[in-house]
Design an enzyme around this catalytic site. Sequence first.
Site, PDB file in Angstrom:
ATOM      1  N   CYS A 154      -5.357  -5.614   8.883  1.00 12.28           N
ATOM      2  CA  CYS A 154      -5.800  -4.847   7.716  1.00 12.28           C
ATOM      3  C   CYS A 154      -6.384  -5.809   6.690  1.00 12.28           C
ATOM      4  CB  CYS A 154      -4.620  -4.085   7.115  1.00 12.28           C
ATOM      5  SG  CYS A 154      -5.088  -2.864   5.871  1.00 12.28           S
ATOM      6  N   CYS A 208       1.907   8.334  15.021  1.00  8.84           N
ATOM      7  CA  CYS A 208       1.278   7.535  13.960  1.00  8.84           C
ATOM      8  C   CYS A 208       0.342   6.529  14.635  1.00  8.84           C
ATOM      9  CB  CYS A 208       2.345   6.826  13.133  1.00  8.84           C
ATOM     10  SG  CYS A 208       1.683   5.839  11.769  1.00  8.84           S
ATOM     11  N   CYS A 231      -2.052  -4.613   0.604  1.00  8.33           N
ATOM     12  CA  CYS A 231      -1.119  -3.883  -0.259  1.00  8.33           C
ATOM     13  C   CYS A 231       0.202  -4.651  -0.262  1.00  8.33           C
ATOM     14  CB  CYS A 231      -0.916  -2.460   0.244  1.00  8.33           C
ATOM     15  SG  CYS A 231      -2.434  -1.467   0.191  1.00  8.33           S
ATOM     16  N   GLU A 276       0.141  -1.570  17.040  1.00 10.20           N
ATOM     17  CA  GLU A 276       1.371  -0.801  17.176  1.00 10.20           C
ATOM     18  C   GLU A 276       1.101   0.679  16.917  1.00 10.20           C
ATOM     19  OE1 GLU A 276       4.885  -4.040  16.311  1.00 10.20           O
ATOM     20  OE2 GLU A 276       4.192  -2.850  14.611  1.00 10.20           O
ATOM     21  N   CYS A 333       3.398  -3.561   1.797  1.00 14.46           N
ATOM     22  CA  CYS A 333       3.178  -3.166   3.184  1.00 14.46           C
ATOM     23  C   CYS A 333       3.174  -4.386   4.098  1.00 14.46           C
ATOM     24  CB  CYS A 333       1.851  -2.418   3.299  1.00 14.46           C
ATOM     25  SG  CYS A 333       1.449  -1.893   4.984  1.00 14.46           S
ATOM     26  N   CYS A 372       7.511   3.540   7.873  1.00 16.05           N
ATOM     27  CA  CYS A 372       6.288   3.444   7.077  1.00 16.05           C
ATOM     28  C   CYS A 372       6.208   2.093   6.370  1.00 16.05           C
ATOM     29  CB  CYS A 372       6.273   4.574   6.057  1.00 16.05           C
ATOM     30  SG  CYS A 372       4.810   4.604   5.009  1.00 16.05           S
TER      31      CYS A 372
END
Length: 388
Positions: A136, A129, A140, A116, A143, A366
Amino acid sequence: MTATLPISPDLVTLPRRPAEAGLPNVVGMGRAALRAALVEAGTPEAQATMRVAQVWQWLYHRGARDFMAMTNLARPYRELLAGRFRIARPEIVTRQVSADGTRKYLLRIDGGAEIETVYIPEADRGTLCVSSQVGCTLTCSFCHTGTQRLVRNLTAAEIVGQVMVARDDLEDWGRKPDEKRLVSNLVLMGMGEPLYNFEAVRDAMKICMDGEGIALSRRRITLSTSGVVPEIARVGAEIGCLLAISFHATTDAVRDVLVPINRKWPIGELLAACRAYPRLSNAERITFEYVMLKGVNDSDADARRLVRLIAGIPAKINLIPFNPWPGAPYERSDPERIEAFGAIVNRAGYASPVRTPRGEDIMAACGQLKSASERARRARPAAAAVAV
């Protein structure tokens, strides 16, 4: 700007494009690599430097998608290039446009994986962005992307290709130096940890910063890391862009949970690397990103600890209201709490802007990025269990 896009959170699904399977992609090649490839394809050595400059400008200044469009090249040479190479971007699978104008692209890359990319328009800039990995590894806990497994690193072509896709969609090619560019800033804050894919990120950013290429100033590019300490100095030395730290906590105990990479490189080591950052100055401050989580990291004591920790580092603090996602274990701090936290930081001499959430209605804010294919893959077992 494309007039037919709906200004709504509705999905726009685009048809698949055919790809020239097996041919090398000229997008993402550095100048030296492109020169070597052209020579190997039959370009005379004496012409190679000129040909690189011509192809480079067509790719990155004019946004050419086809060698036959490169009209200052002789037709036989264009045909030679078309037979030996391809010009490939990531493929737009879906495009969503938020009520606030934010655009989120779901892009398919070689091999079928999806990423994305988000475009955020503002009055004085347009920020893209960009993702650096499929998924990933950092997990985290606040997230959404961190709940997606890592599939692979992106190539330089797939990173710079995200910029090219957005400029295609926004009709942002070929603008004169004094004309406003719609994609004026890049942030490496999308899916993945950029410093776990350093070489590809560096090579893509060199193309983005090339004066005859996409031609973005290095000070309009910000790389965000969760704290891969050994690679931080390389960002300043080999890329030269601005640095942001995904910080989010003021004690190792809390940061170990929020940003688990902290267990490998704790706060003290991370801040030492920040203090040694090669380009650190009052003109090029480090940005510390701090997501505001209710009752977790938003107390007055946290604010005071934060300013003590970063004392002496030219910096600003971006306060980020938590952007919720399905199943998230946290809540957003109350506005009054965010304001009180920011006031303490501000009184200590640090700018502490509160980031306005953008694209929440399309899960583009975010911490919310997670490819639709991954969401669907995870939903299928749950749906099957309910059916049983």
